[in-house]
Design a protein around this motif. Structure first.
Motif, PDB file in Angstrom:
ATOM      1  N   LEU A  18       0.335  -1.418   0.006  1.00 21.77           N
ATOM      2  CA  LEU A  18      -0.528   0.233   0.209  1.00 21.77           C
ATOM      3  C   LEU A  18       0.214   0.813  -0.128  1.00 21.77           C
ATOM      4  O   LEU A  18       0.709   2.182  -0.664  1.00 21.77           O
ATOM      5  N   LEU A  19       1.823   1.005   0.524  1.00 20.63           N
ATOM      6  CA  LEU A  19       2.846   2.452   0.862  1.00 20.63           C
ATOM      7  C   LEU A  19       3.360   3.039  -0.856  1.00 20.63           C
ATOM      8  O   LEU A  19       3.722   3.907  -1.304  1.00 20.63           O
ATOM      9  N   THR A  20       3.761   1.684  -1.584  1.00 16.24           N
ATOM     10  CA  THR A  20       4.515   1.873  -2.414  1.00 16.24           C
ATOM     11  C   THR A  20       3.120   2.766  -3.901  1.00 16.24           C
ATOM     12  O   THR A  20       3.789   3.106  -4.910  1.00 16.24           O
ATOM     13  N   ARG A  21       2.108   1.839  -3.631  1.00 18.95           N
ATOM     14  CA  ARG A  21       1.553   2.186  -4.182  1.00 18.95           C
ATOM     15  C   ARG A  21       0.991   3.577  -4.206  1.00 18.95           C
ATOM     16  O   ARG A  21       0.270   4.389  -5.191  1.00 18.95           O
ATOM     17  N   MET A  22       0.534   4.195  -2.834  1.00 17.70           N
ATOM     18  CA  MET A  22      -0.089   5.038  -2.717  1.00 17.70           C
ATOM     19  C   MET A  22       1.063   6.255  -2.737  1.00 17.70           C
ATOM     20  O   MET A  22       0.709   7.656  -3.088  1.00 17.70           O
ATOM     21  N   LEU A  23       2.451   6.073  -2.426  1.00 15.81           N
ATOM     22  CA  LEU A  23       3.720   6.803  -3.291  1.00 15.81           C
ATOM     23  C   LEU A  23       3.926   7.391  -5.166  1.00 15.81           C
ATOM     24  O   LEU A  23       3.993   8.366  -5.181  1.00 15.81           O
ATOM     25  N   LEU A  24       3.966   5.851  -5.326  1.00 14.53           N
ATOM     26  CA  LEU A  24       3.493   6.144  -6.886  1.00 14.53           C
ATOM     27  C   LEU A  24       1.976   6.915  -7.254  1.00 14.53           C
ATOM     28  O   LEU A  24       2.475   7.485  -8.193  1.00 14.53           O
ATOM     29  N   LEU A  25       0.587   6.603  -6.631  1.00  9.99           N
ATOM     30  CA  LEU A  25      -0.412   7.608  -7.893  1.00  9.99           C
ATOM     31  C   LEU A  25       0.313   9.323  -6.679  1.00  9.99           C
ATOM     32  O   LEU A  25      -0.222   9.538  -7.600  1.00  9.99           O
ATOM     33  N   THR A  26       0.343   9.170  -6.062  1.00  8.92           N
ATOM     34  CA  THR A  26       0.946  10.605  -5.360  1.00  8.92           C
ATOM     35  C   THR A  26       1.480  11.398  -6.402  1.00  8.92           C
ATOM     36  O   THR A  26       1.610  12.373  -6.829  1.00  8.92           O
ATOM     37  N   LEU A 216      11.116  20.648  -4.878  1.00  8.28           N
ATOM     38  CA  LEU A 216      11.050  20.494  -3.259  1.00  8.28           C
ATOM     39  C   LEU A 216       9.472  20.584  -2.788  1.00  8.28           C
ATOM     40  O   LEU A 216       9.541  19.685  -2.316  1.00  8.28           O
ATOM     41  N   LEU A 217       8.426  20.497  -3.896  1.00  9.52           N
ATOM     42  CA  LEU A 217       7.432  20.424  -4.016  1.00  9.52           C
ATOM     43  C   LEU A 217       7.075  18.548  -3.681  1.00  9.52           C
ATOM     44  O   LEU A 217       5.872  18.394  -2.763  1.00  9.52           O
ATOM     45  N   THR A 218       7.577  18.587  -4.614  1.00  6.46           N
ATOM     46  CA  THR A 218       7.613  16.715  -4.419  1.00  6.46           C
ATOM     47  C   THR A 218       8.068  16.150  -4.066  1.00  6.46           C
ATOM     48  O   THR A 218       7.333  15.227  -3.458  1.00  6.46           O
ATOM     49  N   ILE A 219       9.129  16.115  -3.617  1.00  6.58           N
ATOM     50  CA  ILE A 219       9.854  15.503  -1.996  1.00  6.58           C
ATOM     51  C   ILE A 219       9.433  15.580  -0.401  1.00  6.58           C
ATOM     52  O   ILE A 219       8.797  14.751   0.260  1.00  6.58           O
ATOM     53  N   PHE A 220       8.263  16.222  -1.229  1.00  3.72           N
ATOM     54  CA  PHE A 220       7.679  17.827   0.758  1.00  3.72           C
ATOM     55  C   PHE A 220       6.240  16.057   0.568  1.00  3.72           C
ATOM     56  O   PHE A 220       5.851  15.655   1.841  1.00  3.72           O
ATOM     57  N   LEU A 221       5.917  16.550  -0.805  1.00  2.67           N
ATOM     58  CA  LEU A 221       4.646  15.104  -0.321  1.00  2.67           C
ATOM     59  C   LEU A 221       5.053  14.162  -0.598  1.00  2.67           C
ATOM     60  O   LEU A 221       3.969  13.492   0.565  1.00  2.67           O
ATOM     61  N   LEU A 222       6.517  13.716  -0.646  1.00  2.00           N
ATOM     62  CA  LEU A 222       5.925  12.107  -1.199  1.00  2.00           C
ATOM     63  C   LEU A 222       6.578  11.874   0.036  1.00  2.00           C
ATOM     64  O   LEU A 222       6.243  10.394   1.053  1.00  2.00           O
ATOM     65  N   SER A 223       7.305  12.180   0.974  1.00  2.00           N
ATOM     66  CA  SER A 223       8.151  11.901   2.067  1.00  2.00           C
ATOM     67  C   SER A 223       6.903  12.183   3.406  1.00  2.00           C
ATOM     68  O   SER A 223       6.163  11.820   4.276  1.00  2.00           O
ATOM     69  N   PHE A 224       5.607  13.368   3.326  1.00  2.51           N
ATOM     70  CA  PHE A 224       4.255  13.753   3.623  1.00  2.51           C
ATOM     71  C   PHE A 224       3.062  12.281   3.735  1.00  2.51           C
ATOM     72  O   PHE A 224       3.362  11.360   4.612  1.00  2.51           O
ATOM     73  N   ALA A 226       4.340   8.942   2.929  1.00  7.90           N
ATOM     74  CA  ALA A 226       4.748   7.846   2.983  1.00  7.90           C
ATOM     75  C   ALA A 226       4.798   7.872   4.595  1.00  7.90           C
ATOM     76  O   ALA A 226       4.860   7.280   5.014  1.00  7.90           O
ATOM     77  N   LEU A 227       5.215   9.085   4.939  1.00 10.06           N
ATOM     78  CA  LEU A 227       4.635   9.116   6.742  1.00 10.06           C
ATOM     79  C   LEU A 227       3.219   8.498   7.304  1.00 10.06           C
ATOM     80  O   LEU A 227       3.505   7.811   8.559  1.00 10.06           O
ATOM     81  N   MET A 228       2.616   8.836   6.480  1.00 10.55           N
ATOM     82  CA  MET A 228       1.202   9.179   7.145  1.00 10.55           C
ATOM     83  C   MET A 228       0.900   7.554   6.201  1.00 10.55           C
ATOM     84  O   MET A 228       0.396   7.189   7.667  1.00 10.55           O
ATOM     85  N   VAL A 229       1.065   7.176   5.608  1.00 11.56           N
ATOM     86  CA  VAL A 229       0.173   5.679   5.077  1.00 11.56           C
ATOM     87  C   VAL A 229       1.183   4.407   6.346  1.00 11.56           C
ATOM     88  O   VAL A 229       0.615   3.524   6.056  1.00 11.56           O
ATOM     89  N   ARG A 230       2.914   4.865   6.586  1.00  8.40           N
ATOM     90  CA  ARG A 230       3.079   4.267   7.457  1.00  8.40           C
ATOM     91  C   ARG A 230       2.572   4.034   8.686  1.00  8.40           C
ATOM     92  O   ARG A 230       2.522   3.067   9.352  1.00  8.40           O
ATOM     93  N   TRP A 231       2.268   5.661   8.958  1.00  5.88           N
ATOM     94  CA  TRP A 231       1.249   5.078  10.372  1.00  5.88           C
ATOM     95  C   TRP A 231       0.322   4.644   9.956  1.00  5.88           C
ATOM     96  O   TRP A 231      -0.557   3.979  10.942  1.00  5.88           O
ATOM     97  N   GLN A 232      -0.542   4.895   8.922  1.00  6.61           N
ATOM     98  CA  GLN A 232      -2.381   4.132   9.133  1.00  6.61           C
ATOM     99  C   GLN A 232      -1.682   2.763   8.692  1.00  6.61           C
ATOM    100  O   GLN A 232      -2.937   2.516   9.253  1.00  6.61           O
ATOM    101  N   THR A 233      -0.454   2.049   8.333  1.00 11.46           N
ATOM    102  CA  THR A 233      -0.963   0.900   8.148  1.00 11.46           C
ATOM    103  C   THR A 233      -0.784   0.050   9.017  1.00 11.46           C
ATOM    104  O   THR A 233      -0.191  -1.265   8.611  1.00 11.46           O
TER     105      THR A 233
END
Length: 486
Positions: A18-26, A216-224, A226-233
């Protein structure tokens, strides 16, 4: 064939977590949104810049037309005096000279912006000076700029002559050269760089600041994300681990119900499901224990009564039936005990389990052959898996005398093939051999429960056992065990 290979490649490398899919979709959403917004912004920016360049060039053309009219109004003997004053003192935005002929120039390559500017300057000059006046408008690079009748380069002139009008350092813009025949064999030569900030005729690319902002915006969104998905999963990973191990001991606490409302609902349903299975297994064990206890008394009583029979033949028949009945009860209880293995999941060395199972037969040369080796340890219920491997090995050894164990391991699955050299089976019987009490050879020893127990244990680990005939001779029993992530 190519389509099937492409589909197999896509299935192999498609993101599964789910983390990889969310990162790719984001990432896809960010790139799409930034691409659309940047396209609109860049289109508007380039249109405004092109319009600004054309307006500045038109203003430059108006100044050039005024300069031409001024020189045309001067008497011939005063024109060179004015030119010397301009070269020494400045006072105009052009480098101006009078030549006897049109000076050939090496023009810059054609671009859309260059065509627009040249057309705008030509239109203004023809509008102010007349349509019949010969006018040549062209853009020239600094290193190719030539002036005067001798066609010398601008770099060969005294610095004071060109610095007032053609101070090109450090940006080095293209030079707009206008040559107008104001009299026979008298060409007025005007040269001026493009006015700032329009210093290029090429289509401008995205500014570095804009590209840096997008990255910079892309890196920030992907990092955010990733942290959110790992926390939720995290609760889902805990739930998946509990489902794989499925402990039924009463001492193990239920899975903590934590996370989003959907995850809490799933966790609560899992805990309820586990409690129901635990109660079901406990009731079934009590039922079989009760049945075993209740059947032993009448079987014992019937044996005593059979011994009182005077007819020995009839007594022997009764004794045989009672032995079969007692054997059926014991086999049923043994089958239940073999399937219900209450132990925790552990990481074990599968090769060590195989060595333990095959050790009694390994003393005879050629009786057991092992090809391959597991890549890493396997997480399972050790006693259950050992019993599963032992049942498959005993069956192959019973019907084939010699057994080959082939091990195939991959990151997603561990496969053990037990191949014998027996007679094999009819294709319609390959699935029937897993049924309880079925024996392909009725005279063979055993109760016909081993393969069924082996398949039940494989199912408990999320795998399966399949039977197939070998190409030449013999039967192949394949144990498929999925490798779950740690």
């Amino acid at each position: 064939m190519k389509t099937s290979k492409a589909l197999a490649w896509l299935d192999r490398y498609r993101p599964r977590s789910l983390l990889t899919r969310m990162l790719l979709l984001t990432l896809l959403a960010v790139l799409l949104a930034q691409g659309i917004s940047t396209t609109f912004w860049y289109t508007t920016f380039r249109a405004q810049e092109n319009q600004g360049l054309v307006n500045s060039s038109r203003n430059l053309a108006y100044s050039a037309a005024a300069t031409v009219r001024f020189f045309k109004s001067l008497p011939l003997e005063y024109r060179h005096i004015v030119l010397d004053q301009l070269r020494n003192m400045g006072g105009t935005r052009f480098f101006v000279s009078l030549n006897e002929m049109e000076i050939p120039l090496k023009a810059l390559p054609e671009t859309d912006r260059k065509t627009r500017v040249v057309q705008a300057v030509s239109d203004v000059l023809h509008e102010r000076l007349g349509q019949n006046l010969p006018i040549r408008v062209e853009f020239v690079a600094q290193q190719d700029l030539r002036i005067l009748n001798s066609q010398m380069k601008i770099t060969d002139l005294p610095p004071s002559w060109a610095n007032y009008a053609l101070n090109l350092d450090p940006i080095n813009p293209p030079v707009l050269v206008t040559q107008i025949e104001i009299a026979p064999q008298e060409w007025l030569y005007l040269a001026s760089p493009l006015p700032a900030p329009y210093v290029s005729l090429e289509d401008t690319a995205l500014p570095r600041q804009q590209l840096f902002f997008i990255v910079l915006l892309t890196i920030f969104l992907l990092s955010f994300i990733a942290l959110m998905v790992r926390w939720q999963t995290r609760p889902l990973r805990r739930l998946a681990r509990a489902a794989r191990e499925m402990p039924f001991d009463d001492d193990r606490p239920p899975v903590p119900e934590w996370g989003s409302s959907e995850v809490v609902d799933v966790t609560r349903a899992f805990n309820t499901f586990r409690d129901r299975i635990r109660r079901y297994l406990k009731d079934r064990e009590q039922l079989f224990t009760s049945v075993s206890h209740d059947l032993k008394t009448p079987i014992t009583r019937l044996r005593l009564r059979a011994e009182l029979l005077e007819d020995e033949t009839l007594q022997a028949k009764f004794e045989k039936d009672l032995q079969e009945l007692d054997l059926l009860v014991k086999s049923a209880l043994q089958s239940v005990k073999d399937n219900d293995i209450y132990e925790n999941m552990e990481s074990v060395d599968v090769m060590a389990l195989i060595d333990q199972v095959t050790e009694p037969a390994a003393g005879t040369p050629g009786k057991v052959t092992i090809n391959g080796c597991p890549l890493r340890r396997y997480r399972c219920k050790p006693l259950a898996l050992r019993r599963c491997i032992g049942n498959l090995f005993d069956n192959a050894l019973k019907y084939g005398e010699r057994v080959t164990i082939r091990i195939e391991d991959s990151p997603s699955e561990l496969i053990l093939h037990f191949e014998d050299e027996g007679p094999g089976l009819d294709p319609e019987l390959l699935n029937k051999i897993f049924e309880p009490y079925y024996r392909a050879t009725p005279c063979a020893p055993g109760e016909g429960l081993g393969l069924g127990i082996a398949r039940a244990i494989a199912h408990a680990h999320g795998g399966d056992v399949e039977a197939s005939n070998r190409e030449r001779r013999g039967l192949r029993l394949s144990l498929f065990l999925p490798r779950n992530p740690e």
